[in-house]
Design an enzyme around this catalytic site. Sequence first.
Site, short mmCIF file in Angstrom:
data_model
loop_
_atom_site.label_atom_id
_atom_site.label_comp_id
_atom_site.label_asym_id
_atom_site.label_seq_id
_atom_site.Cartn_x
_atom_site.Cartn_y
_atom_site.Cartn_z
N SER A 112 36.76 40.34 33.95
CA SER A 112 37.79 41.26 34.46
C SER A 112 39.17 40.64 34.28
CB SER A 112 37.57 41.51 35.95
OG SER A 112 36.28 42.02 36.16
N ARG A 149 38.97 37.37 45.34
CA ARG A 149 39.37 36.65 44.11
C ARG A 149 40.56 35.75 44.38
NH1 ARG A 149 35.63 39.79 42.51
NH2 ARG A 149 34.69 38.55 44.11
N GLU A 191 43.84 38.87 37.19
CA GLU A 191 42.85 37.95 37.76
C GLU A 191 42.82 36.67 36.92
OE1 GLU A 191 39.03 39.71 38.90
OE2 GLU A 191 38.05 38.00 37.97
C1 LIG Z 1 31.95 37.72 30.64
C2 LIG Z 1 32.60 37.25 31.91
C3 LIG Z 1 32.20 37.77 33.12
C4 LIG Z 1 32.79 37.35 34.31
N1 LIG Z 1 32.36 37.88 35.49
C5 LIG Z 1 32.90 37.47 36.66
C6 LIG Z 1 32.43 38.02 37.90
O1 LIG Z 1 31.52 38.83 37.94
N2 LIG Z 1 33.02 37.59 39.04
C7 LIG Z 1 34.02 36.65 39.03
O2 LIG Z 1 34.50 36.29 40.12
N3 LIG Z 1 34.47 36.11 37.87
C8 LIG Z 1 33.94 36.50 36.69
N4 LIG Z 1 34.39 35.98 35.51
C9 LIG Z 1 35.51 35.03 35.52
C10 LIG Z 1 35.06 33.54 35.49
O3 LIG Z 1 33.76 33.42 35.03
C11 LIG Z 1 35.16 32.89 36.87
O4 LIG Z 1 36.47 32.99 37.37
C12 LIG Z 1 34.77 31.40 36.82
O5 LIG Z 1 34.69 30.89 38.13
C13 LIG Z 1 35.75 30.56 36.03
O6 LIG Z 1 35.17 29.29 35.87
P1 LIG Z 1 35.65 28.29 34.74
O7 LIG Z 1 34.95 27.01 34.96
O8 LIG Z 1 35.49 28.91 33.42
O9 LIG Z 1 37.19 28.14 35.13
P2 LIG Z 1 38.43 28.04 34.13
O10 LIG Z 1 38.62 29.34 33.45
O11 LIG Z 1 38.29 26.83 33.29
O12 LIG Z 1 39.60 27.82 35.19
C14 LIG Z 1 39.98 28.86 36.06
C15 LIG Z 1 40.99 28.32 37.06
O13 LIG Z 1 40.35 27.35 37.89
C16 LIG Z 1 40.99 26.08 37.76
N5 LIG Z 1 39.93 25.07 37.79
C17 LIG Z 1 38.82 25.03 37.01
N6 LIG Z 1 38.06 23.98 37.34
C18 LIG Z 1 38.70 23.35 38.35
C19 LIG Z 1 38.42 22.18 39.12
N7 LIG Z 1 37.32 21.45 38.93
N8 LIG Z 1 39.32 21.80 40.07
C20 LIG Z 1 40.44 22.53 40.28
N9 LIG Z 1 40.75 23.64 39.59
C21 LIG Z 1 39.89 24.04 38.64
C22 LIG Z 1 41.73 26.13 36.44
O14 LIG Z 1 42.83 25.24 36.44
C23 LIG Z 1 42.15 27.59 36.39
O15 LIG Z 1 43.31 27.78 37.18
C24 LIG Z 1 33.81 36.38 34.29
C25 LIG Z 1 34.22 35.83 33.05
C26 LIG Z 1 33.61 36.26 31.88
C27 LIG Z 1 34.03 35.65 30.58
#
Ligand SMILES: Cc1cc2nc3c(=O)[nH]c(=O)nc-3n(C[C@H](O)[C@H](O)[C@H](O)COP(=O)(O)OP(=O)(O)OC[C@H]3O[C@@H](n4cnc5c(N)ncnc54)[C@H](O)[C@@H]3O)c2cc1C
Length: 345
Positions: free
Chosen positions: A244, A170, A340
């Site tokens: 998480s 992570r 996380e």
């Molecule tokens: C129900 C649920 C289940 C989940 N299960 C998992 C799992 O099984 N495993 C897991 O690893 N995660 C899980 N997650 C967490 C999440 O889905 C992941 O971390 C996902 O990759 C976040 O993507 P996002 O586009 O929503 O990022 P955001 O939440 O929008 O951003 C997260 C971080 O990434 C940065 N960021 C986003 N896009 C970019 C970009 N294009 N360039 C540079 N920085 C960027 C943001 O600035 C921030 O710091 C879960 C979340 C939920 C709600």
Amino acid sequence: MRGAAMAEVKTDQPLKEFNTFGLDSRAERFCRVFSEKDLAELLRLKQLYQHGLFVLGAGSNVLLSGDLPGLTLAVAIPGIEIVSETDTDCLVRAGAGVGWHELVAWSVEQGLSGLESLALIPGSAGAAPVQNVGAYGCEAADVLEAVEGLGVPAGNAIRLVRAECRLGYRDSIFKHELCNKIIICRVYLRLRKRGPVPVAHRALSDELAAAGVASPKVKDIFDAVIRVRRRRLPDPARIGNAGSFFRNPIVPPDAADRIARIHPDVPSFPEKDGRVKLSAGWLIERAGFLGARRGRCGVYEKNALVLVNLGGATGAELLSLSSEIEESVRSMFGVSLEREVVVLP
Ligand SMILES: Cc1cc2nc3c(=O)[nH]c(=O)nc-3n(C[C@H](O)[C@H](O)[C@H](O)COP(=O)(O)OP(=O)(O)OC[C@H]3O[C@@H](n4cnc5c(N)ncnc54)[C@H](O)[C@@H]3O)c2cc1C
């Protein structure tokens, strides 16, 4: 406001729809970016972000602790394509704004393997390398070939190959040296066309066995992951959450032994470097927080690792609950939990 840039910059934008906790923060300025060209133009307008620049994908791993000053960019760059292939594998390019699950589902439809265990993880393809998304014994690092984006604030093109991304549990360079220094526009993934499809986690092998699947294909694993996840995790469309909330702590072996002497049933997983990974969910559950409620927020009743917005909670309320959990786990087990979820601003 439409400036020199093509993209529309809005002011005082509500962010409730742009974070899966459903927190009601606002962005001073906000823009959805659909192309690298628009992004480059916006980065040239430095006065827009002199008070801060925040990047969002789908907002599924962030906790908004208040309003976001300066400029918030929601990266929505589209596109999935196969850029090259050999007899055995394909190199796939995805725009940072492609939904991660959409990308996984597309790969499964193409009969490609490598992403199927990562089905139903919310979020965007561009954010996947940031925390090296992982589930059921697989992670983005297994397939990521390269990342391309623009440097902040210069807008210079940056390409990093997998080793340069320093992907860990992570974790990645994007959470450290390159935090706020690059906006990822595209990811490249190496997916397999043939060969065995490994099942890397007990929960999945049990699920497949229960469904009577002896030799699973990519689609069987994809379907099994979806079934297991739907049972374990709340749907953000119904209950605000960010998956998480804490990482699983990795502790020295003597610390794990000390806990096991008092709690013989503590789940523990040896790491390659001799340390031991503990289950944050188990520690939180044992500390008595499963299903706990604090006003408008709480801990999901089926999974102690997931904090939930029960309706109208603020980021500050969720942070206060997370601090209470951290404190209890520390005093009960001597283990420090790390978040996380990324707290913004
Ligand atoms: C129900 C649920 C289940 C989940 N299960 C998992 C799992 O099984 N495993 C897991 O690893 N995660 C899980 N997650 C967490 C999440 O889905 C992941 O971390 C996902 O990759 C976040 O993507 P996002 O586009 O929503 O990022 P955001 O939440 O929008 O951003 C997260 C971080 O990434 C940065 N960021 C986003 N896009 C970019 C970009 N294009 N360039 C540079 N920085 C960027 C943001 O600035 C921030 O710091 C879960 C979340 C939920 C709600």
